[in-house]
Design an enzyme around this catalytic site. Structure first.
Site, PDB file in Angstrom:
ATOM      1  N   TYR A  57      40.262  62.099  39.797  1.00 30.83           N
ATOM      2  CA  TYR A  57      40.718  60.957  39.014  1.00 30.83           C
ATOM      3  C   TYR A  57      42.090  61.900  38.220  1.00 30.83           C
ATOM      4  O   TYR A  57      41.823  62.470  37.360  1.00 30.83           O
ATOM      5  CB  TYR A  57      40.429  59.631  38.670  1.00 30.83           C
ATOM      6  CG  TYR A  57      40.857  58.656  38.034  1.00 30.83           C
ATOM      7  CD1 TYR A  57      41.306  57.843  39.403  1.00 30.83           C
ATOM      8  CD2 TYR A  57      42.003  58.915  36.923  1.00 30.83           C
ATOM      9  CE1 TYR A  57      42.246  56.369  39.301  1.00 30.83           C
ATOM     10  CE2 TYR A  57      42.360  57.706  37.113  1.00 30.83           C
ATOM     11  CZ  TYR A  57      42.735  57.087  37.651  1.00 30.83           C
ATOM     12  OH  TYR A  57      43.675  55.416  37.615  1.00 30.83           O
ATOM     13  N   SER A  58      43.409  61.913  38.443  1.00 31.12           N
ATOM     14  CA  SER A  58      44.079  62.239  38.052  1.00 31.12           C
ATOM     15  C   SER A  58      45.826  61.100  37.900  1.00 31.12           C
ATOM     16  O   SER A  58      45.927  60.784  39.149  1.00 31.12           O
ATOM     17  CB  SER A  58      44.713  63.706  38.336  1.00 31.12           C
ATOM     18  OG  SER A  58      46.103  64.012  37.815  1.00 31.12           O
ATOM     19  N   ASN A  59      46.105  61.386  36.607  1.00 30.01           N
ATOM     20  CA  ASN A  59      47.407  59.755  36.581  1.00 30.01           C
ATOM     21  C   ASN A  59      48.288  60.881  36.973  1.00 30.01           C
ATOM     22  O   ASN A  59      49.454  60.157  37.552  1.00 30.01           O
ATOM     23  CB  ASN A  59      47.631  59.386  35.680  1.00 30.01           C
ATOM     24  CG  ASN A  59      46.466  58.472  34.809  1.00 30.01           C
ATOM     25  OD1 ASN A  59      46.489  57.259  35.667  1.00 30.01           O
ATOM     26  ND2 ASN A  59      45.638  58.675  33.645  1.00 30.01           N
ATOM     27  N   GLY A  98      42.446  49.126  35.165  1.00 31.34           N
ATOM     28  CA  GLY A  98      43.040  49.789  34.574  1.00 31.34           C
ATOM     29  C   GLY A  98      42.831  50.024  33.016  1.00 31.34           C
ATOM     30  O   GLY A  98      42.561  48.870  31.732  1.00 31.34           O
ATOM     31  N   THR A 112      49.344  58.653  24.241  1.00 26.06           N
ATOM     32  CA  THR A 112      49.606  57.545  23.719  1.00 26.06           C
ATOM     33  C   THR A 112      51.026  58.163  23.658  1.00 26.06           C
ATOM     34  O   THR A 112      52.270  57.831  22.505  1.00 26.06           O
ATOM     35  CB  THR A 112      49.045  57.563  22.389  1.00 26.06           C
ATOM     36  OG1 THR A 112      48.793  59.833  22.093  1.00 26.06           O
ATOM     37  CG2 THR A 112      47.726  56.838  22.559  1.00 26.06           C
ATOM     38  N   SER A 119      45.914  51.464  35.635  1.00 35.73           N
ATOM     39  CA  SER A 119      46.150  51.515  36.191  1.00 35.73           C
ATOM     40  C   SER A 119      46.008  51.197  37.740  1.00 35.73           C
ATOM     41  O   SER A 119      45.684  51.262  38.896  1.00 35.73           O
ATOM     42  CB  SER A 119      45.203  52.754  36.655  1.00 35.73           C
ATOM     43  OG  SER A 119      45.251  53.899  35.529  1.00 35.73           O
TER      44      SER A 119
END
Length: 354
Positions: free
Chosen positions: A174-176, A307, A149, A84
């Site tokens: 928090y969100s990718n 990250g 994954t 990240s």
């Protein structure tokens, strides 16, 4: 990944016999090496108590650098996955585009990606780019389903997230998915991938020759060590599409120190945009735009990102002017004792008394 918060004070630690290598250098010429400072005595604990096979750090202050490693299998020049930390690079590109008036942070996502963010109560017409940058959009994190994954395309990642209802809009979560969407916005605005824009705008000007956005390339550039999952299996080869624009970066310790020093030192953004990046009010103090603050026990606040991706954990922190920077990494994705990270940062940035 989301920032770690300071934990309770730990008991005094025992010094254990762990391999430790130190190197000081400065562009101003050779000089006698100073005594090993406290951060280098904390580093071995990432191996002995944190459960990492190996750990390394590179600290930078002005032109001087200090390298240390613990355990076996790491070198100063190694390439590794930074997870990240990618978000700081992408946020920098977005803010540059905003400064060029090619996009507006206050504009809805719908303007740039019409019809994409719809479903299960999600609505791109009600979300701004600022909400994506600050993780206040409420969008579900697609990696909660994939476990980080499963390789997916950006559109697959977004569509997976949109099968879930959003969290409360305006609350920090928090969100990718937010940064995958920002990668798509950059591509829509420029006609080029976010990786190409970052290479042109950041990597080339700063000469970050060890940094890359690998796309679907599963191997690491040489030199590199091995990377291990929490169960000990070798995961050195990995499809970066498990993270995409939210975390695919491959880099080196020196390049990360150089990038954060340049960013916070004002080399990549004009003052107004850098202040915007450091403004945490939208996320209620938790996050700026691709950066988050951590207030240390001595009162000093450092800025940076961490990250985590399968086989790697990385953390960079810097003073707000970028003059002092520390990056450390371990070659696994889990540190068994999470209190070691704030302890290491405190040892590096807080004044020490004799």
């Amino acid at each position: 990944m989301p920032p770690l918060r300071p934990l309770r004070r730990l008991r005094p630690f025992l010094v254990v016999p762990v391999s430790l290598a130190l190197l000081w250098s400065a562009s101003t010429g050779s000089r006698a090496a100073p005594p090993a400072p406290a951060p280098d005595t904390v580093l071995p604990l990432l191996v002995s108590r944190g459960g990492a096979p190996a750990a390394a750090l590179l600290a930078r202050e002005g032109t001087a650098t200090r390298f240390a490693r613990a355990g076996d299998g790491m070198s100063r020049a190694d390439h590794f996955r930074a997870g990240s930390v990618t978000k700081t690079f992408l946020a920098t590109v977005v803010l540059q585009l905003a400064d060029e008036k090619r996009l507006s942070l206050s504009a809805p996502v719908e303007r740039y990606l019409p019809g994409l963010v719809r479903g299960a109560g999600n609505d791109g017409r009600a979300l701004t780019l600022r909400a994506l940058l600050t993780h206040t959009s409420g969008l579900y994190d697609f990696t909660a389903d994939t476990g980080g994954t499963v390789p997916v395309s950006p559109l697959q990642a977004v569509r997976l997230a949109l099968t879930h209802p959003p969290a409360d809009r305006g609350r920090y979560s928090y969100s990718n998915t937010n940064y995958v969407l920002l990668g798509l916005v950059v591509e829509q605005v420029t006609g080029r991938s976010f990786a190409t824009e970052a290479e042109r705008r950041i990597l080339a000007p700063l000469r970050l020759t060890g940094t890359s956005f690998p796309g679907s390339r599963t191997t690491l550039p040489f030199p590199h060590g091995r990377a291990y999952a929490a169960d000990g299996s070798d995961v050195t080869d990995l499809d970066p599409r498990v993270a995409g624009a939210a975390g695919e970066l491959v880099t080196t310790l020196a390049d990360l120190d150089r990038f954060y020093a340049a960013l916070l030192g004002g080399e990549l953004l004009p003052p107004r945009r850098l202040r915007e990046m450091l403004d945490t009010r939208t996320a209620h103090g938790s996050y700026g735009m691709g950066l988050f603050p951590l207030k240390l026990p001595c009162g000093i606040t450092v800025w940076g990102h961490n990250g985590r991706i399968t086989g790697s954990y990385v953390r960079t922190a810097a003073t707000v002017d970028g003059r002092r920077v520390l990056t450390f990494r371990v070659n696994t994705d889990t540190v068994a004792d999470p209190g070691l990270e704030p302890r290491l940062l405190t040892a590096e940035f807080c004044p020490r008394t004799s």
